[in-house]
Design a protein around this motif. Structure first.
Motif, mmCIF file in Angstrom:
data_model
loop_
_atom_site.group_PDB
_atom_site.id
_atom_site.type_symbol
_atom_site.label_atom_id
_atom_site.label_comp_id
_atom_site.label_asym_id
_atom_site.label_seq_id
_atom_site.Cartn_x
_atom_site.Cartn_y
_atom_site.Cartn_z
ATOM 1 N N LEU A 36 1.123 -1.124 0.455
ATOM 2 C CA LEU A 36 -0.160 -0.143 0.029
ATOM 3 C C LEU A 36 1.154 1.344 -0.007
ATOM 4 N N VAL A 37 2.137 1.485 0.604
ATOM 5 C CA VAL A 37 2.506 2.825 0.930
ATOM 6 C C VAL A 37 3.450 2.622 -0.807
ATOM 7 N N SER A 38 3.676 1.527 -1.411
ATOM 8 C CA SER A 38 4.372 1.375 -2.386
ATOM 9 C C SER A 38 3.534 2.341 -3.505
ATOM 10 N N ALA A 39 2.428 1.615 -3.389
ATOM 11 C CA ALA A 39 1.639 2.982 -4.601
ATOM 12 C C ALA A 39 1.550 3.847 -4.006
ATOM 13 N N GLN A 46 3.773 5.458 -2.739
ATOM 14 C CA GLN A 46 5.291 6.538 -3.391
ATOM 15 C C GLN A 46 5.044 6.343 -4.641
ATOM 16 N N SER A 47 4.232 5.808 -5.424
ATOM 17 C CA SER A 47 3.993 5.730 -6.996
ATOM 18 C C SER A 47 3.598 7.331 -7.389
ATOM 19 N N ALA A 48 3.254 7.959 -6.657
ATOM 20 C CA ALA A 48 2.288 8.897 -6.460
ATOM 21 C C ALA A 48 2.469 10.109 -7.514
ATOM 22 N N ALA A 49 2.501 10.857 -8.428
ATOM 23 C CA ALA A 49 3.069 12.446 -8.672
ATOM 24 C C ALA A 49 3.426 13.078 -7.899
ATOM 25 N N ALA A 100 -1.110 14.706 0.221
ATOM 26 C CA ALA A 100 -2.576 14.283 0.125
ATOM 27 C C ALA A 100 -2.898 13.256 -1.193
ATOM 28 N N LEU A 101 -1.969 13.157 -2.539
ATOM 29 C CA LEU A 101 -1.599 12.621 -3.762
ATOM 30 C C LEU A 101 -0.856 11.467 -3.937
ATOM 31 N N GLN A 144 -3.931 9.191 -1.283
ATOM 32 C CA GLN A 144 -5.050 8.874 -1.256
ATOM 33 C C GLN A 144 -4.986 7.742 -2.458
ATOM 34 N N ASN A 145 -3.211 7.576 -2.913
ATOM 35 C CA ASN A 145 -3.438 6.480 -3.682
ATOM 36 C C ASN A 145 -2.569 5.240 -2.810
ATOM 37 N N VAL A 168 -6.501 4.029 -2.439
ATOM 38 C CA VAL A 168 -7.001 3.643 -3.507
ATOM 39 C C VAL A 168 -7.230 1.531 -3.540
ATOM 40 N N ALA A 169 -5.110 2.231 -3.194
ATOM 41 C CA ALA A 169 -4.518 0.351 -2.541
ATOM 42 C C ALA A 169 -5.395 0.198 -1.752
ATOM 43 N N SER A 209 -9.258 -1.661 -2.842
ATOM 44 C CA SER A 209 -8.492 -2.820 -3.484
ATOM 45 C C SER A 209 -8.875 -3.521 -3.349
#
Lengths: 245, 245
Positions: A30-33, A35-38, A113-114, A117-118, A121-122, A125
């Motif tokens: 979840l944290v990796s997801a 990390q992937s945010a812009a 915030a971005l 939110q990732n 969402v993860a 899901s």
């Protein structure tokens, strides 16, 4: 419609959680997801504090108006806007970093915030539920002390994550036509659409499973906007290095 | 790992787009996904301006340092933090609304970011590419005039959406151990991990398909933090009603 969009549309805040823990590998994913945010100018201006200590949880719950889920959610993460890390890099290279600009406050707040939110969402899901906790800003100084936050770092919000023990209905949002405009801000016609939405939201509040009330959106906004909004924030942020230059 | 998380982990900014339009129903669905994001105190403090007018696109691209994708992406959305809508509701009920609090600035900025990130996740889940455009804050006054933004509304960032005409590599992020802490902010050991990350990012920058450079993350931070960060933001926001009280 695919599974991702379906999951986004089903979002609702969860405040009651089962006891089951979130597996460590899953939390990492979840944290990796996140990390992937812009990230603006690639500042990556976010630090997350994962709260596993019961006493710290208890104190944060108390700051957040005694929201029980802060104590009992499987995971409680604090998302911090962080300009300390990049500043230290700059100083490590023998340079003096600029600080205290409003723009830096925006960049780090948006980054947090971005990212969050990732994570949300993860989490949703895979069947987890979440609840943002903005109320840690009731006493951001106390929260920052508890978490040993240095200058140029502030706690934006908390996030509870866990397996849901409730299944509330999805809360109706403002009509898209009120929120999405073309080429310019034109609010003509919005009043009547908001009036129609008021009736829909009132019905939702009257019939929901928990915390029923008889209130419209306009009424809720009117009530909220008659109160001062956390007037301590400015002083806290200035002291914390976010001087809003 | 499911499709949603896979898609999140694959995120990269797209700056070159094919000519194909985004179907109107699909755009509507992406915005609906945005609507579903959490909102602090349910303020729903976001307005999106969809820019279809070529001349406005051209002027916004010019504000944003001539980023071509602002002109040519199938869709360009401006995400605004909006406290005007709720204030009007309050006044419509015969009450005077508080305004200008830093807290309200945070709430609306975070609302806009959570909303936008949901749009992004939805877009990427159907094969669209995106690019955030923070550079509209180069001249937020000119952008606000173009879009006829009223008081208590400001443009946080733009978002390009379209079908990708490039497939860049995923940009390596800071190691999770640097970003995720337990119970308190403890940066011991971060310096050596950042040094290792510097080498990874340098290799990425040297080898990527476009805009190759030889730079570390620390070097990039050092460069950025020697410049003043959009020092006009504070004055602009104050004039716009966000007084940072």
């Amino acid at each position: 419609m695919n599974q991702t969009i379906e999951s986004l549309l089903k979002h609702k805040s969860i405040r009651k959680f089962r006891n089951d823990p979130v597996n460590a590998d899953l939390l990492n994913l979840l944290v990796s997801a996140g990390q992937s945010a812009a990230s603006s100018s690639f500042f990556q201006a976010v630090t997350i504090i994962r709260i596993t200590d019961h006493e710290i949880r208890r104190q944060l719950a108390s700051i957040a108006g005694n929201q029980e889920q802060v104590k009992f959610a499987a995971e409680f993460l604090i998302f911090c806007a962080d300009f300390n890390r990049s500043k230290k890099c700059c100083e490590g290279n023998g340079q003096t970093a600029t600080e205290g600009f409003t723009e830096q406050f925006i960049v780090s707040t948006v980054d947090a915030a971005l990212y969050a939110q990732n994570v949300v969402v993860a989490a949703e899901s895979v069947g987890l539920g979440i609840c943002y906790i903005g109320a840690i800003r009731n006493n951001p100084k106390a929260a920052s002390n508890l978490l040993h936050l240095p200058q140029n770092v502030y706690p934006v919000f908390g996030l509870c994550i866990g397996y849901p023990a409730e299944d509330p209905a999805v809360k109706p949002r403002l009509p898209i036509s009120v929120v999405l405009k073309e080429n310019n801000y034109n609010s003509q016609g919005d009043a009547s659409e908001i009036a129609a939405y008021d009736r829909i939201l009132k019905k939702y509040y009257e019939n929901r499973s928990d915390n029923q009330k008889s209130q419209t959106w306009s009424g809720q906004m009117t009530e909220l906007l008659q109160k001062e909004a956390r007037p301590h924030m400015r002083g806290f942020l200035t002291a914390q290095g976010f001087k809003m230059k």
